[in-house]
Design an enzyme around this catalytic site. Structure first.
Site, short mmCIF file in Angstrom:
data_model
loop_
_atom_site.label_atom_id
_atom_site.label_comp_id
_atom_site.label_asym_id
_atom_site.label_seq_id
_atom_site.Cartn_x
_atom_site.Cartn_y
_atom_site.Cartn_z
N HIS A 193 0.83 -1.21 0.00
CA HIS A 193 0.00 0.00 0.00
C HIS A 193 0.86 1.25 0.00
O HIS A 193 0.55 2.24 -0.67
CB HIS A 193 -0.91 0.01 1.23
N ARG A 300 -1.22 -6.97 -17.18
CA ARG A 300 -0.55 -8.21 -16.77
C ARG A 300 -1.35 -8.86 -15.65
O ARG A 300 -1.46 -8.30 -14.56
CB ARG A 300 0.87 -7.92 -16.31
N ARG A 336 -3.85 -9.62 -20.90
CA ARG A 336 -2.96 -10.74 -21.25
C ARG A 336 -3.23 -11.91 -20.33
O ARG A 336 -3.26 -11.74 -19.10
CB ARG A 336 -1.49 -10.32 -21.15
N GLU A 436 6.92 -12.82 -29.39
CA GLU A 436 8.04 -12.63 -28.46
C GLU A 436 9.07 -13.76 -28.52
O GLU A 436 9.97 -13.82 -27.68
CB GLU A 436 7.54 -12.44 -27.03
N ASN A 459 10.92 -7.42 -24.91
CA ASN A 459 11.81 -7.91 -23.85
C ASN A 459 12.20 -9.37 -24.09
O ASN A 459 13.38 -9.73 -24.09
CB ASN A 459 11.12 -7.78 -22.48
N ASP A 460 11.20 -10.20 -24.28
CA ASP A 460 11.48 -11.62 -24.53
C ASP A 460 12.00 -11.86 -25.94
O ASP A 460 12.85 -12.73 -26.15
CB ASP A 460 10.23 -12.47 -24.28
N ARG A 470 18.29 -11.66 -19.79
CA ARG A 470 18.52 -10.23 -19.58
C ARG A 470 18.73 -9.86 -18.12
O ARG A 470 19.18 -8.75 -17.83
CB ARG A 470 17.36 -9.42 -20.17
N CYS A 507 4.57 -3.55 -26.95
CA CYS A 507 4.33 -3.26 -25.53
C CYS A 507 5.56 -3.51 -24.66
O CYS A 507 5.48 -3.38 -23.44
CB CYS A 507 3.16 -4.10 -25.01
#
Length: 576
Positions: A193, A300, A336, A436, A459-460, A470, A507
């Site tokens: 929080h 996500r 996703r 990806e 990224n992938d 990575r 993305c």
């Protein structure tokens, strides 16, 4: 001597200030016997402390910024209600009378009793409420020690960086009002929080810095880098100058960015570009909307599965998805499906041990979902229910062959049939796939023909193309978005999608890094999805780009083969 301590950056930005170190919160809770005629006085002490703690929280609640996430306000409301509950408001008074003990000891006894009850609960969410008991009791104990609100607050903290083991949201709000510049904690993470609140208040914060209160001394000069997740104690003059210059540049940059907040996203030659937001939590939507996101390009869902022993059920997932759909006007929400495995492991969904030998190449993402079809159908039903509330895109991660694609389609259709048979409304939706892995990029035309949209996860894609992890610092230097092979796969995917008229977005982190914005525009990308905080930066670059002027240079970049030459041409492109 300079010291660098690394943790998790939960709220970006830079803070420079002297450290105020708090090494503990719990006060003396030893038992002290009292005389019978002292019982009434001790009970009054206790009730006065509860009253002050409650009023303190109510005051914080009244002073919350208008855009404070609802989760934080609910958190404060729950703590006020707990202070009014007889288990906290009255039970310690009975213990004082029965055991003829001091108020601190009575509260401690009751705290242990309540925590024991919560910790025996089977429901992990209810079990986690034991932490709330601890925080509420701690606030009453602080009041008993006549420390206003708690030991953090009550002094002059303007410009200081707080270093503590942990800070609850209420104390953090008080500290923010006192003018602290940044926050460092030994415990906590991006989903706490306090972290959510720090992002909302745009205060730099780094959490999870092990032993920070012990390693950092009161009065140390601290440089806090919320983006990199690092605290630098007593840095040298060169480092100080570097960060003060970054702070100055950031201030100037933010002023300029505000000017593009209300501008349409289009190039100089009036080509419209779509900017969407990547979101992890419903709380991210406020900033996404403020910065003009035209939809959610990536939600996500794996965060729903964190910090729990069992997966969320269909209703819980539906409520989470429903909280997002329609919040950004007419824009669609791209949800996703579960992308777990490799670097993302959670207790509630565990891949088999055999997949952990080489998790990046094992049972992860859509592969895991297809092997756990009951769990996957549960998620698909929840997403399809959300389609009745507004436009929704379903995005499938890590597809690499058409067999997986057709299996997914069959399960989506099964979930839709089942819902309709139960008279549960299902609205319009589109089904897309992530590009990806190199196999998917090389098969992009086939995927584009059989899906409503594509989304490139750079990224992938970069990781699998270059065969490097990575997050492995031994080979991380090889992670290169400008590698010719990566650029060719991007071009191949964009061209394949364009040939059959299928929309494609990007993305990954490459979309949010403005170093690559013009290059991606030159390659044909017209749909970016980035974190809400990056929307204005990308829009600023897009609005300053003339597509007709970058096309020739983009072609030269694609013909180049040496990394240094490509990097030089990209710099030239960005200066055009």
């Amino acid at each position: 001597m300079a010291l660098a301590i690394y943790g998790t950056g939960v709220s970006s930005g830079i803070a420079i200030g002297r450290a105020h170190v708090v090494r503990g919160r719990r006060l003396d809770t030893q038992e002290h016997p009292i005389e019978p005629d002292q019982v009434d006085r001790e009970v009054r002490r206790f009730r006065l402390a509860v009253g002050r703690a409650s009023e303190d929280l109510r005051r914080v609640r009244r002073q919350l910024p208008a855009d404070t996430p609802v989760e934080v306000t609910e958190f404060l409301d729950i703590h006020v209600l707990m202070l009014e509950d007889t288990s906290i408001a009255d039970a310690p008074a009975d213990i004082i009378a029965e055991q003829q003990c001091n108020a601190e000891w009575a509260i401690n006894v009751q705290c242990n009793r309540l925590k024991a009850v919560f910790e025996e609960m089977e429901d992990p969410y209810i079990r986690s409420r034991a932490n709330d008991v601890d925080q509420v009791i701690g606030r009453v104990l602080s009041q008993l020690a006549a420390e206003a609100a708690d030991e953090y607050v009550g002094g002059h903290y303007r410009g200081l960086v707080l270093v503590a083991q942990d800070v609850d949201p209420a104390s953090f709000l008080l500290l923010h009002q006192e003018g602290i510049a940044g926050l460092v904690t030994e415990h906590g993470g991006p989903l706490s929080h306090t972290a959510i609140l720090a992002r909302s208040l745009k205060m730099p914060a780094v959490m999870g810095l092990r032993h920070a209160p012990r390693l950092i001394s009161e009065g140390d000069l601290l440089v806090l880098d919320g983006q990199r997740g690092v605290a630098l104690a007593d840095p040298g003059r060169t480092v100080q100058r570097h960060y003060r210059e970054k702070l100055r540049q950031e201030s100037a940059r933010q002023s300029l960015l505000q000017q593009v907040r209300r501008q349409p996203t289009q190039t100089v030659d009036r080509c419209p570009i779509r900017l969407q937001a990547n979101v992890d939590l419903a709380e991210d939507m406020a900033l996404a909307k403020l910065n003009g996101a035209q939809g959610v390009g990536l939600f996500r869902t794996e965060y729903l599965f964190l910090n729990r022993q069992t997966p969320p059920d269909e209703e819980e997932q539906f409520q989470a998805y429903a909280a997002l759909v329609g919040k950004l006007g007419d824009g669609a929400t791209t949800i996703r499906t579960l992308d777990l495995g490799a670097d993302k492991q959670v207790d509630s969904v565990r891949a088999p041990e055999s997949s952990l030998i080489n998790p990046a190449l094992g049972l992860r993402a859509v592969r895991l979902c297809l092997s756990e079809q009951e769990m996957f159908l549960c998620q698909l039903r929840a997403i399809l229910r959300a389609t009745a509330l507004g436009p929704v895109n379903i995005l499938i991660p890590m597809l690499c062959n058409t067999q997986e694609l057709f299996q997914v389609k069959a399960l989506v259709q099964q979930a839709e049939r089942d819902l309709k048979a139960e008279d549960v409304p299902v609205g319009r939706y589109q089904l897309g796939g992530m590009i990806e892995v190199p196999a998917a990029a090389l098969s992009a035309r086939t995927f584009a023909k059989n899906l409503d949209f594509l989304s490139i996860g750079t990224n992938d894609l970069i990781q699998y193309t270059l065969a490097i992890d990575r997050i492995d610092e031994q080979v991380g230097y090889l992670y290169d978005p400008l590698h010719p092979a990566v650029l060719k796969l991007l071009q191949l995917t964009l061209d394949a999608a364009a040939a059959v008229g299928t929309p494609v977005s990007l993305c990954g982190e490459m979309a949010a890094d403005t170093t690559y914005t013009r290059l991606l525009l030159g390659l044909g990308l017209r749909d970016f999805s980035v974190s809400p905080a990056r929307l204005l930066e990308v829009r600023q670059v897009v609005n300053g780009t003339d597509l007709s002027e970058i096309s020739a240079l983009t072609r030269r970049i694609m013909r180049a083969s040496h990394p240094a030459r490509i990097a030089a041409l990209v710099r030239e492109l960005n200066e055009a």
